[in-house]
Design a protein around this motif. Structure first.
Motif, short mmCIF file in Angstrom:
data_model
loop_
_atom_site.label_atom_id
_atom_site.label_comp_id
_atom_site.label_asym_id
_atom_site.label_seq_id
_atom_site.Cartn_x
_atom_site.Cartn_y
_atom_site.Cartn_z
N SER A 224 0.83 -1.21 0.00
CA SER A 224 0.00 0.00 0.00
C SER A 224 0.87 1.26 0.00
O SER A 224 0.58 2.23 -0.71
CB SER A 224 -0.91 -0.01 1.23
N ILE A 225 1.96 1.23 0.80
CA ILE A 225 2.85 2.38 0.87
C ILE A 225 3.53 2.62 -0.48
O ILE A 225 3.61 3.75 -0.97
CB ILE A 225 3.91 2.16 1.97
N ALA A 226 4.01 1.52 -1.11
CA ALA A 226 4.70 1.64 -2.41
C ALA A 226 3.77 2.21 -3.47
O ALA A 226 4.17 3.06 -4.28
CB ALA A 226 5.22 0.27 -2.84
N SER A 227 2.52 1.75 -3.46
CA SER A 227 1.55 2.24 -4.45
C SER A 227 1.28 3.73 -4.27
O SER A 227 1.25 4.50 -5.23
CB SER A 227 0.25 1.45 -4.31
N SER A 228 1.11 4.14 -3.00
CA SER A 228 0.83 5.56 -2.73
C SER A 228 2.02 6.43 -3.09
O SER A 228 1.86 7.51 -3.68
CB SER A 228 0.49 5.74 -1.24
N LEU A 229 3.22 5.98 -2.75
CA LEU A 229 4.41 6.78 -3.05
C LEU A 229 4.64 6.89 -4.55
O LEU A 229 5.08 7.93 -5.05
CB LEU A 229 5.64 6.16 -2.37
N SER A 230 4.33 5.83 -5.29
CA SER A 230 4.48 5.86 -6.76
C SER A 230 3.53 6.89 -7.37
O SER A 230 3.90 7.66 -8.26
CB SER A 230 4.20 4.47 -7.33
N ASN A 233 4.77 10.39 -6.49
CA ASN A 233 5.95 10.73 -7.29
C ASN A 233 5.55 11.14 -8.71
O ASN A 233 6.09 12.09 -9.29
CB ASN A 233 6.90 9.53 -7.33
N LYS A 234 4.57 10.43 -9.25
CA LYS A 234 4.11 10.73 -10.60
C LYS A 234 3.43 12.10 -10.65
O LYS A 234 3.65 12.90 -11.57
CB LYS A 234 3.14 9.65 -11.06
N ASP A 235 2.58 12.38 -9.64
CA ASP A 235 1.84 13.65 -9.63
C ASP A 235 2.75 14.85 -9.46
O ASP A 235 2.50 15.93 -10.00
CB ASP A 235 0.80 13.65 -8.50
N ILE A 236 3.81 14.67 -8.67
CA ILE A 236 4.67 15.83 -8.38
C ILE A 236 5.83 15.93 -9.36
O ILE A 236 6.14 17.01 -9.87
CB ILE A 236 5.19 15.75 -6.94
N PHE A 237 6.46 14.79 -9.65
CA PHE A 237 7.71 14.85 -10.41
C PHE A 237 7.62 14.22 -11.80
O PHE A 237 8.58 14.30 -12.58
CB PHE A 237 8.83 14.13 -9.61
N GLU A 287 13.93 7.27 -0.43
CA GLU A 287 14.54 6.45 0.62
C GLU A 287 13.51 5.53 1.27
O GLU A 287 13.77 4.33 1.47
CB GLU A 287 15.18 7.35 1.68
N ILE A 288 12.32 6.09 1.59
CA ILE A 288 11.27 5.28 2.21
C ILE A 288 10.82 4.17 1.27
O ILE A 288 10.64 3.01 1.68
CB ILE A 288 10.07 6.18 2.61
N ARG A 289 10.66 4.53 0.00
CA ARG A 289 10.20 3.54 -0.99
C ARG A 289 11.20 2.41 -1.15
O ARG A 289 10.84 1.24 -1.27
CB ARG A 289 9.97 4.24 -2.32
#
Length: 574
Positions: A224-230, A233-237, A287-289
């Motif tokens: 769940s964390i990996a999906s949210s971080l992905s 990342n897409k929305d911002i960068f 780093e968290i991802r």
């Protein structure tokens, strides 16, 4: 020394402040004027029992405040206050007591709230109040040995004995614990060794359990964390539509048009700061991802470690800090339990040697007490003879208790002992030659008690640390020459201590350094008491009133002047 006493709404006293000084302070006034009320107020702030009946009609509470300047009792009082975490400055002590009409009581020492029992303990150190029916420090048999030893001036010998006595009792306790509880001690040693070994092998780190919980939570939710971080990342960068790219383009556009308005340049700088923060955020998210990966073996290892730590908590403490502290304390305890049969034999030899030395010291002190007993009795009886008690006999009863369990051995017998030695000491008197000796506390006559106390005070005053002596109507049952002798004795005592005395007799009042008159004022609906310090002329009138009663005559004034002059001259040679 009592510097001042401030009283508010206490029985007949509405509000007053009395400034006392060193030497002999006397309070006089007609019967029922309220003299003893002032003594009662002083008793209240030194720990005596209070009552709602003491609360006056002018408010919902009484307040009594006393200020003391410490002198001879300074170190003793400071040590006691240190135990209670109360600070003292310039050797001054302020004690305050409040009692409300609904029975609530508050006590303060230097503005720190205390229990009444603590007031009592402190009061016994700084004030000795003696009324007609009070049993004060001299009349508590437990104190007699201390007063007698003060007269004997054997402090150094007592200190040496006490050091040996305390060391001896400590060794005896240690030996008894080892001898009587050898099996339980061995069990305790085994448990402590196991606990220390288990805790040390655990190699605990501060807050390790909380870190493990966080790691377990992260790993359990890795997908769940990996999906949210992905997605973040897409929305911002990500690509041209990402927030970071759009903000970067906006900086260039703003800088192009900033020449038209300088505020646009400031906005461009602010957005540039945002992009820099986003770059930091990107590093943290990356780093968290990277660290958040689901690893079944590592997750199982973390759960096992947390389970192990929780088991340690059940046995040794509620958190890791307490577990580590438990191991430290266990090591110290284990060290004290390490002994051998040889150690036990050595301990027995040390106890035997120390018992012999302590017994010799105790016997030496006891011999001094016995040998100087007649000297002390003679000094007390001489004082009592001056005070009109020539037929009264005084004695010091010195006894000891033989006991098979006694820790000291005197002349082949085991004797009970304490930190004062082997002697039980009590002052006893016989009112006349035909009477049997009785304990002081059983004497009924207020006049006798007061005069015996005055005799004891004069003999013991050099060794007694109590700085203020209070006598409430010490003149009960006496008159004439004996009354004047009491005045002389108080004057002599007041050269070493502060004295406060309530009296009805002019022969005593004339010896005072400071004279206060208490007056009762009766209105239509109220009765109050007031007090004033007398100057020389006012004092002559008060002494004259005490001689003749209410009516003051020229003859009584002349007599008063003669008495005061006589006392003035007499005090020079006392």
């Amino acid at each position: 020394m009592l510097k001042y006493l401030e009283i508010r709404n206490f029985v007949l006293i509405d509000k007053l402040k009395i400034n006392f000084s060193s030497g002999f302070n006397v309070l006089t006034g007609e019967t029922g004027a309220g003299k003893s009320i002032i003594i009662s107020a002083l008793e209240l702030i030194t720990g005596e029992k209070g009552s709602i009946r003491m609360v006056g009609s002018n408010g919902d509470r009484l307040i009594v405040t006393g200020n003391f300047k410490l002198q001879s009792s300074s170190e003793i009082v400071k040590n006691k206050l240190k135990e209670w975490n109360i600070e003292i400055n310039n050797d001054e002590l302020t004690i305050k007591r409040e009692i409300t009409k609904d029975g609530k009581s508050k006590s303060f020492i230097n503005n720190v709230g205390v229990k009444v029992a603590e007031l009592k303990e402190l009061g016994d150190l700084i004030v000795d109040i003696h009324g007609q029916h009070e049993h004060q420090s001299l009349f508590n048999p437990a104190n007699h040995i201390n007063f007698y030893d003060s007269y004997l001036n054997i402090e150094d010998k007592l200190e040496n004995y006490k050091n040996h006595y305390y060391k001896l009792t400590k060794l005896i306790r240690q030996y008894n614990e080892i001898s009587q509880n050898k099996n339980s001690i061995l069990k305790e040693k085994s448990f402590l060794e196991y606990a220390i070994d288990e805790i040390e092998k655990a190699k605990l780190k501060p807050n390790e359990d909380e870190d493990i919980k966080n790691d377990i939570t992260m790993m359990s939710n890795a997908e769940s964390i990996a999906s949210s971080l992905s997605s973040i990342n897409k929305d911002i960068f990500g690509s041209e539509s990402g927030a970071y790219t759009k903000l970067t383009r906006s900086i260039g556009a703003l800088q192009t048009v900033s020449k038209y308005d300088s505020r646009l340049s400031d906005i461009a700088s602010q957005i540039e700061g945002i992009t820099l923060n986003l770059e930091d955020i990107k590093s943290v998210l990356t780093e968290i991802r990277y660290k958040t990966k689901f690893n079944p073996e590592e997750l199982e290892s973390l759960n096992e470690r947390l389970f192990f730590i929780n088991n340690l908590k059940k046995k040794y403490g509620s958190n890791i800090k307490e577990i580590i502290s438990y191991a430290k304390d266990a090591k110290e305890k284990l060290e004290s339990l390490n002994f051998s049969e040889e150690d036990i034999e050595n301990l027995k030899k040390e106890i035997k040697s120390l018992r012999e030395k302590t017994s010799i010291l105790a016997k030496e002190i006891s011999d001094i007490r016995h040998n100087r007993k007649d000297e002390f009795i003679k000094a007390i009886e001489s004082e009592m003879n001056d005070l009109g008690m020539s037929s009264t006999k005084f004695d010091v009863e010195i006894t000891l208790d033989e006991d098979d369990e006694g820790i000291l051995n005197i002349d082949g017998s085991n004797i009970k002992a304490n930190s004062n030695g082997i002697d039980n000491i009590e002052f006893i008197i016989a009112p006349n030659k035909q009477s049997i000796y009785q304990p002081l506390r059983k004497i009924a006559s207020g006049g006798e008690i007061s005069r015996i106390m005055l005799s004891l005070k004069n003999v013991l005053s050099l060794g007694d640390y109590c700085e203020t002596c209070v006598f409430d109507e010490i003149d009960v049952g006496v008159g004439g020459r004996i009354a004047e002798v009491i005045g002389e004795k108080i004057a002599a005592l007041s050269k070493r201590k502060q004295v406060l005395s309530v009296t009805h007799l002019a022969q005593i009042a004339i010896y005072a350094n400071n004279h206060f008159k208490v007056t009762k004022n009766e209105g239509e609906d109220t009765v109050t008491s007031t007090i004033e310090e007398l100057d020389n002329s006012m004092r002559v009138n008060e002494i004259a009133r005490m001689i003749t009663g209410k009516e003051i005559t020229e003859a009584s004034i002349k007599h008063a002047e003669e008495l005061l002059e006589h006392a003035k001259n007499n005090k020079k040679i006392i």
